[in-house]
Design an enzyme around this catalytic site. Sequence first.
Site, PDB file in Angstrom:
ATOM      1  N   GLU A  25       0.820  -1.208   0.000  1.00 12.36           N
ATOM      2  CA  GLU A  25       0.000   0.000   0.000  1.00 12.36           C
ATOM      3  C   GLU A  25       0.859   1.265   0.000  1.00 12.36           C
ATOM      4  O   GLU A  25       0.482   2.276  -0.593  1.00 12.36           O
ATOM      5  CB  GLU A  25      -0.925  -0.010   1.213  1.00 12.36           C
TER       6      GLU A  25
ATOM      7  N   PRO B 172      10.793 -14.032   0.107  1.00 14.31           N
ATOM      8  CA  PRO B 172       9.596 -14.230   0.929  1.00 14.31           C
ATOM      9  C   PRO B 172       8.796 -12.940   1.099  1.00 14.31           C
ATOM     10  O   PRO B 172       9.360 -11.838   1.099  1.00 14.31           O
ATOM     11  CB  PRO B 172      10.161 -14.709   2.275  1.00 14.31           C
TER      12      PRO B 172
ATOM     13  N   GLU C  41      14.120  -3.733  -2.768  1.00 17.28           N
ATOM     14  CA  GLU C  41      14.921  -4.055  -3.938  1.00 17.28           C
ATOM     15  C   GLU C  41      14.183  -4.916  -4.961  1.00 17.28           C
ATOM     16  O   GLU C  41      14.811  -5.547  -5.811  1.00 17.28           O
ATOM     17  CB  GLU C  41      16.215  -4.763  -3.518  1.00 17.28           C
TER      18      GLU C  41
ATOM     19  N   ILE D 175       1.475  -6.386 -10.547  1.00 16.95           N
ATOM     20  CA  ILE D 175       1.682  -5.269 -11.463  1.00 16.95           C
ATOM     21  C   ILE D 175       3.142  -4.824 -11.497  1.00 16.95           C
ATOM     22  O   ILE D 175       3.670  -4.455 -12.550  1.00 16.95           O
ATOM     23  CB  ILE D 175       0.756  -4.098 -11.075  1.00 16.95           C
TER      24      ILE D 175
END
Length: 442
Positions: A67, A269, A316, A342
Site C-alpha cells: 500500500e 519471501p 529491492e 503489477i
Amino acid sequence: MRRWPTCLALALYSALLRLLMPVYLLRLWWRGHAEPLYRHTLGERLGIYNSEPSKDWVWVHAVSLGETLAAAALVRALRSRLPDAKLLLTHSTATGRHAGRSLLQAGDRQVWLPYDAPGSVQRFLRQFRPAVGVLIETETWPNLLLAARTAKVPMVLANARLSDHSRKLGRRLDALLRPAIESLALVLAQTEGDARRLRDSGAQRVEVCGNLKFDITPDAALLAQGRQWRNAVARPVVLATSTREGEEAELLAAWKKQAGPRPLLLIVPRHPQRFDEVAALVQSAGISLARRSRWGAQPPQEAWQAQVWLGDSMGEMPLYYALAQVALLGGSFAPLGGQNLIEAAACGCPLLMGPNTFNFSAAAELSLVAGAAQRVQTMQQAVATACAMLSSPAQAEQVAKCLAFAAQHRGAADKIAARIEGILVGVNTPDLSLAKAPRSNP
C-alpha cells in the site's frame, strides 16, 4: 438512531480490543526482535504523542509495504495539485513505515496508526485534526471511521478493492462493518466489480478510478543493477516473488526434480520475519544458499556458485525482477489469494500465477489477456513452464507485452488526487450528512 445489533456489535468489538490490547503490544515487542522498528514509539499505537496538537493535515494511511508503494504515486500527484499541503503518513507494519520515509518532505509527519480502540483513535484525531483522511485499499476500521465522522473529518477509501471472497466473509460482520463503510465520504474503487461489491457493503458514493499500482515507477538504478547482475551470472534466473508459508518447500521439491541444468533460483519471501526460516529450509534440503543481506553492491564469488539466492532485503524488488527472466507469483499456489503482480509487469518480468489470485482477480485476468502472465495449476507445473520459457525465442516479445500492459492502465493517481483536491477546496465536496453514520440509541 443506531440499531441495536450495530450497538451490540460495536460494543463487543471494542471490549474485545481492550482485552487483547496487552497481547497486541506484547506481539509488537516480540516482532521487534527481528524488525526493531516495531518497538519504535509504541505509544503512538495507543494515540499517545510527545508533540503539541496540530491541524489541517492531508492524512494518508498505507498499512504495509504494498500500500505504501501504491501511495507513493498518489502522494506525487497530491503534491502536484496541493504543493502547500502537509502530509501525515501512517502505517501499521514496519515494512510500510520503512518504505514511507522516502515519501516525506520538510513539514511532513509519519506516525503509526493507532489500535482501533475508541480512545486511541479519538486521541489520534484530536492530535492531528486532518483536513481529509485517505485510507488505501481495504482499511475500514469501525471505531476509526466512527470517530472521524464525529470529528467531521471526511474519509476517502482510495484504490479500494473488495474480492468476492472477502465480501462473502464480510456479510457475517455486516452489523459491525456496514455502518463504518456507510460513513465514508467517498470510495474510489479499482474496478467496476470492486465498486459493485463495495456498494453492496454499504458504500454511499462510489467511483471507479483504476489501480494506483499501475502508476508505480520502478527505481531506474535498481533496474540497471539487476540487469548488470543478469549479464554477470552464468545461467538463467527464476524468481519466486512474495512467497508465503508452505510454498517454499513445495517450490524447492519441484526445483530439485527438474531434469537437466537448473537455473539459479531466487526466493523473496513476502514477510521479512520469515527470512531466517526460509534460509534454514533451503539449507536443510541440502541446497547451497547465498543471502542478499550478506553482501553489498556486488555478489561475492561464492554467491555466483550457489544454487539458490535468498532475497532477504527490503526495497529491492525492481532489482530482483530485472535480474530474472521469469517470476512465480507467491501466495497464488496456496489458497491465499496471490500478491500484487503489477510491479513485475512494470519491470518487464513475465509472470506465472497459480490458481489462487482472488485478491487481485481483475489485474490477474487483465494480465492474462495482455500476455503478461500465464496461469498454471501446480508448483511442479510452474517450475517446468518457467524452465521451458528460459530458452523460448519469444522472451523479448513477452517482456514487451509486460511493459505495454503496465503502461496501458496508468492514470489512477491523478484521478484520485483530483477527487481529494475537490474535497479540500469544496468542489463537488461530498455532503457528509449523506454518508450514513451509525445511529445513536434512543
